[in-house]
Scaffold this motif. Structure first.
Motif, short mmCIF file in Angstrom:
data_model
loop_
_atom_site.label_atom_id
_atom_site.label_comp_id
_atom_site.label_asym_id
_atom_site.label_seq_id
_atom_site.Cartn_x
_atom_site.Cartn_y
_atom_site.Cartn_z
N HIS A 28 -12.69 32.11 19.86
CA HIS A 28 -11.51 32.36 20.68
C HIS A 28 -10.27 31.76 20.03
O HIS A 28 -10.35 30.70 19.40
N LEU A 29 -9.13 32.42 20.21
CA LEU A 29 -7.86 31.82 19.84
C LEU A 29 -7.32 31.13 21.09
O LEU A 29 -7.15 31.77 22.14
N VAL A 30 -7.07 29.83 21.00
CA VAL A 30 -6.62 29.04 22.15
C VAL A 30 -5.19 28.56 21.89
O VAL A 30 -4.89 28.02 20.82
N LEU A 31 -4.32 28.76 22.87
CA LEU A 31 -2.94 28.28 22.79
C LEU A 31 -2.72 27.27 23.90
O LEU A 31 -3.13 27.49 25.04
N SER A 32 -2.08 26.14 23.59
CA SER A 32 -1.84 25.15 24.63
C SER A 32 -0.66 24.25 24.28
O SER A 32 -0.06 24.39 23.21
N THR A 33 -0.33 23.34 25.21
CA THR A 33 0.74 22.37 24.99
C THR A 33 0.20 20.96 25.16
O THR A 33 -0.84 20.75 25.80
N LEU A 34 0.93 20.01 24.57
CA LEU A 34 0.52 18.61 24.62
C LEU A 34 1.81 17.77 24.58
O LEU A 34 2.75 18.13 23.87
N HIS A 35 1.83 16.69 25.33
CA HIS A 35 3.02 15.83 25.32
C HIS A 35 2.90 14.78 24.22
O HIS A 35 2.20 13.79 24.37
N THR A 36 3.56 15.02 23.10
CA THR A 36 3.67 14.04 22.01
C THR A 36 5.10 14.14 21.46
O THR A 36 5.82 15.09 21.74
N ASN A 37 5.48 13.16 20.65
CA ASN A 37 6.84 13.15 20.12
C ASN A 37 7.05 14.13 18.98
O ASN A 37 8.16 14.61 18.76
N ASP A 38 5.98 14.42 18.24
CA ASP A 38 6.12 15.34 17.10
C ASP A 38 4.79 16.03 16.83
O ASP A 38 3.78 15.75 17.47
N ALA A 39 4.81 16.97 15.88
CA ALA A 39 3.61 17.75 15.60
C ALA A 39 2.46 16.90 15.05
O ALA A 39 1.32 17.00 15.53
N PRO A 40 2.69 16.02 14.04
CA PRO A 40 1.58 15.19 13.54
C PRO A 40 0.98 14.28 14.61
O PRO A 40 -0.17 13.88 14.52
N GLY A 41 1.76 13.96 15.65
CA GLY A 41 1.26 13.11 16.72
C GLY A 41 0.19 13.78 17.55
O GLY A 41 -0.45 13.12 18.40
N THR A 42 -0.04 15.06 17.33
CA THR A 42 -1.10 15.78 18.04
C THR A 42 -2.47 15.15 17.79
O THR A 42 -3.28 15.02 18.72
N ILE A 43 -2.73 14.74 16.55
CA ILE A 43 -4.05 14.20 16.20
C ILE A 43 -4.32 12.89 16.94
O ILE A 43 -5.34 12.78 17.66
N PRO A 44 -3.46 11.87 16.81
CA PRO A 44 -3.72 10.63 17.56
C PRO A 44 -3.78 10.84 19.08
O PRO A 44 -4.56 10.16 19.76
#
Length: 452
Positions: free
Chosen positions: A285-301
């Motif tokens: 499946h292709l999944v699209l979502s949002t996450l509250h972080t300050n920047d894109a690299p912060g997605t991992i932590p």
């Protein structure tokens, strides 16, 4: 009778007379305030229609009705900034609230608890959704109406830089994996995801969304909304009980059984939702979502903080996007000036290692940058700015990045590698818009922190 029927159905049709009147006489906030005042004293029946269409006409994103000690303030948000529009009396306020609650399917007799509702506005052939929120305040219920205009839901309408547009187009057409858009509240994350859906939507694929709440109704897309558990008194046991609601994780489990090709998850808030989203992205499946972080690299932590193991993130995540919105300068009253020595130094330093795929003027010593008119003009409601544009940073996961993620590195290491691989940071994106004559240093510093 027909008008009452429309109200009960949760929709209102703006008449051609009101449309013509607003389009002819309302050019700015001042005109809008005068128009509201005229209708408030002469014809309260059409007052809400005037407020709604006037705000749409001025391209506002939301309307705020705020009772105060003696009067009631109406403000509208244009380009992310709230502006006073008009003050009116309590009698007019109560007429407005009654009609608004009826339209939004809110309980008329409940004034001491928050309520949420929605209704639709028909403007010619266009259907616009209004999301209503009421909140008990000191002098009455504070009402916010969010305007959800579906006309801006396409990648092209977002006016994205060509290098980013090409990346987005390539990644959203992949058959599986997860794409996450990050940023603070009201930074345009959901609009970006909807634009992705509109780009890939076609009869042969099934798209399902789970949202809180549904923001835009999309034709051909199955949309579901989470529902919190309801509390009631159980007379058998003599106490209040809460029935289990329908949350993101519950909805996702059911959605996966619907065999969709694309899933949009409004927001990843907890471990369970994150787990199911990543698992779905690894199983076709292709999944699209949002996450509250300050920047894109912060997605991992952030995903690791939620409890996801790095070995689950690395193969699933395809792209993370950091996003902010800046105001565009008004084209009618702005001017071009030579940058100051400090501004020129900042441009040269910030864009020194910019990827060659970004097309901008490279001879910085001869450039001119745009300066807003602090007094503005009627066209920009005397703000100096008109419209907004997204700033993006795009973090792609390739085999090398997967290996780094598996080590659970700090965000600084992830960002360093992403930049080495050609990522343009949000701040650099802002500098690009400055040298392209779109926005100003003043506006960029309001929205984005400088790169260190």
């Amino acid at each position: 009778m027909e008008e009452l029927k429309k109200k009960l159905l949760g929709s209102v049709t703006i008449t051609p007379e009101i449309i013509g009147d607003i389009e002819k006489s309302v050019k700015n906030i001042s005109d809008f305030g005068k128009k509201i005042t005229g209708y408030a004293t002469e014809n309260t029946t059409n007052l809400l229609d005037i407020i709604l269409f006037g705000a749409i006409h001025l391209e506002a994103s939301d309307i705020h009705i705020e009772p105060q000690n003696e009067d009631v303030r109406l403000r509208i948000r244009i380009d992310g900034i709230l502006q006073d529009t008009v003050f009116f009396d309590q009698t007019t306020y109560h007429h407005l609230i009654s009609r608004l609650k009826l339209l939004s399917k809110l309980k008329l007799n409940v004034t001491d608890k928050p309520q949420d509702g929605r209704f639709s506005i028909v403007v010619g052939t266009m259907l616009i959704e209004i999301r209503t929120s009421s909140l008990p305040a000191e002098y009455g219920e504070s009402i916010v109406m969010r305007i959800l205009n579906p006309n801006n839901l396409s990648l092209k309408s977002l006016d994205i830089r060509k290098d980013l547009y090409d990346i987005f187009l390539k990644e959203i057409k992949k058959p599986n994996g997860i794409i996450i858009v990050t940023g603070p509240t009201s930074s345009g994350k959901t609009t970006t995801l909807y634009a992705f859906l509109m780009e890939i939507q076609k009869p042969e694929i099934k798209i399902v969304t789970i949202e809180d709440p549904i923001e835009y109704h999309l034709k051909g897309v199955s949309q579901t909304q989470v529902s919190p558990g309801a509390s009631h008194f159980n007379s058998t046991i003599g106490e209040m009980v809460t029935e289990k609601g329908y949350d993101f994780s519950d909805g996702l489990r059911s959605i996966v059984r619907q065999n969709p090709d694309v899933i949009l998850v409004g927001e990843i808030r907890d471990l369970e939702t994150a787990k199911i989203s990543l698992q779905a992205s690894l199983t076709g499946h292709l999944v699209l979502s949002t996450l509250h972080t300050n920047d894109a690299p912060g997605t991992i932590p952030r995903l690791i903080d939620l409890g996801i193991e790095p070995y689950s993130i690395a193969p699933a995540l395809k792209m993370a996007i950091g996003q902010r919105l800046v105001r565009r300068v008004c084209k009618k009253c702005s001017s071009l000036v030579a940058p100051s020595a400090d501004e020129l130094s900042e441009i040269k330093k910030g864009l020194k290692n910019l990827s060659k795929t970004v097309v901008i003027p490279r001879d910085f010593d001869t450039i001119k940058i745009v300066k807003e008119n602090e007094q503005g003009c009627e066209y920009c409601n005397h703000t100096g700015y008109k419209g907004r544009k997204g700033l993006y940073e795009v973090f792609l996961v390739d085999p090398e990045m997967e290996r780094v993620i598996l080590k659970n590195p700090p965000v600084s290491e992830i960002k360093e590698l992403a930049i080495k691989k050609g990522m343009t940071t949000i701040y650099q994106s802002g500098l690009i818009e400055i040298v392209s004559g779109i926005t100003t240093f003043k506006e960029l510093s309001r929205v984005v922190e400088r790169d260190e």
